[in-house]
Design a protein around this motif. Structure first.
Motif, mmCIF file in Angstrom:
data_model
loop_
_atom_site.group_PDB
_atom_site.id
_atom_site.type_symbol
_atom_site.label_atom_id
_atom_site.label_comp_id
_atom_site.label_asym_id
_atom_site.label_seq_id
_atom_site.Cartn_x
_atom_site.Cartn_y
_atom_site.Cartn_z
ATOM 1 N N SER A 21 0.828 -1.210 0.000
ATOM 2 C CA SER A 21 0.000 0.000 0.000
ATOM 3 C C SER A 21 0.860 1.257 0.000
ATOM 4 O O SER A 21 0.551 2.230 -0.689
ATOM 5 N N ALA A 22 1.929 1.247 0.763
ATOM 6 C CA ALA A 22 2.806 2.420 0.831
ATOM 7 C C ALA A 22 3.522 2.654 -0.491
ATOM 8 O O ALA A 22 3.610 3.787 -0.969
ATOM 9 N N VAL A 23 4.025 1.605 -1.098
ATOM 10 C CA VAL A 23 4.748 1.744 -2.361
ATOM 11 C C VAL A 23 3.811 2.169 -3.480
ATOM 12 O O VAL A 23 4.207 2.881 -4.397
ATOM 13 N N ASN A 24 2.559 1.769 -3.397
ATOM 14 C CA ASN A 24 1.598 2.060 -4.448
ATOM 15 C C ASN A 24 0.979 3.456 -4.319
ATOM 16 O O ASN A 24 0.275 3.895 -5.220
ATOM 17 N N SER A 25 1.225 4.176 -3.263
ATOM 18 C CA SER A 25 0.594 5.486 -3.100
ATOM 19 C C SER A 25 1.300 6.553 -3.940
ATOM 20 O O SER A 25 2.512 6.516 -4.140
ATOM 21 N N SER A 26 0.533 7.489 -4.444
ATOM 22 C CA SER A 26 1.109 8.553 -5.258
ATOM 23 C C SER A 26 2.007 9.462 -4.424
ATOM 24 O O SER A 26 2.945 10.065 -4.941
ATOM 25 N N TYR A 27 1.746 9.556 -3.130
ATOM 26 C CA TYR A 27 2.581 10.364 -2.238
ATOM 27 C C TYR A 27 4.013 9.833 -2.207
ATOM 28 O O TYR A 27 4.977 10.595 -2.329
ATOM 29 N N VAL A 28 4.164 8.529 -2.063
ATOM 30 C CA VAL A 28 5.496 7.921 -2.008
ATOM 31 C C VAL A 28 6.197 8.060 -3.354
ATOM 32 O O VAL A 28 7.390 8.365 -3.416
ATOM 33 N N ILE A 29 5.462 7.858 -4.441
ATOM 34 C CA ILE A 29 6.045 7.999 -5.776
ATOM 35 C C ILE A 29 6.533 9.432 -5.992
ATOM 36 O O ILE A 29 7.623 9.657 -6.524
ATOM 37 N N ALA A 30 5.745 10.408 -5.559
ATOM 38 C CA ALA A 30 6.148 11.810 -5.700
ATOM 39 C C ALA A 30 7.386 12.123 -4.852
ATOM 40 O O ALA A 30 8.280 12.840 -5.298
ATOM 41 N N LYS A 31 7.447 11.573 -3.649
ATOM 42 C CA LYS A 31 8.611 11.817 -2.785
ATOM 43 C C LYS A 31 9.880 11.205 -3.391
ATOM 44 O O LYS A 31 10.956 11.796 -3.340
#
Length: 65
Positions: A21-31
């Motif tokens: 779930s964490a890897v799939n979030s757009s927030y993590v991708i943006a960071k």
């Protein structure tokens, strides 16, 4: 012993769900992109989406071109 094994399996599955779930979030991708994109002269306005639905990058530029 069987009870400990079942608890271990449940915790392992829960950990995998949290990581996915964490890897799939757009927030993590943006960071991650904020961290590494400047090293390659890449700039953008916004990143949205996720790995499963597709990542959309608005106003992507390489070396200000």
């Amino acid at each position: 012993m069987k009870k400990i094994f079942i608890i271990f399996i449940v915790l392992l599955i829960a950990l995998m769900v949290v990581i996915l779930s964490a890897v799939n979030s757009s927030y993590v991708i943006a960071k991650i992109a904020d961290e590494y994109a400047p090293d390659y002269n890449i700039s953008y306005d916004k990143i949205s989406g996720n790995i499963f639905t597709g990542i959309e990058v608005k106003n992507l530029k390489y070396a200000n071109q």
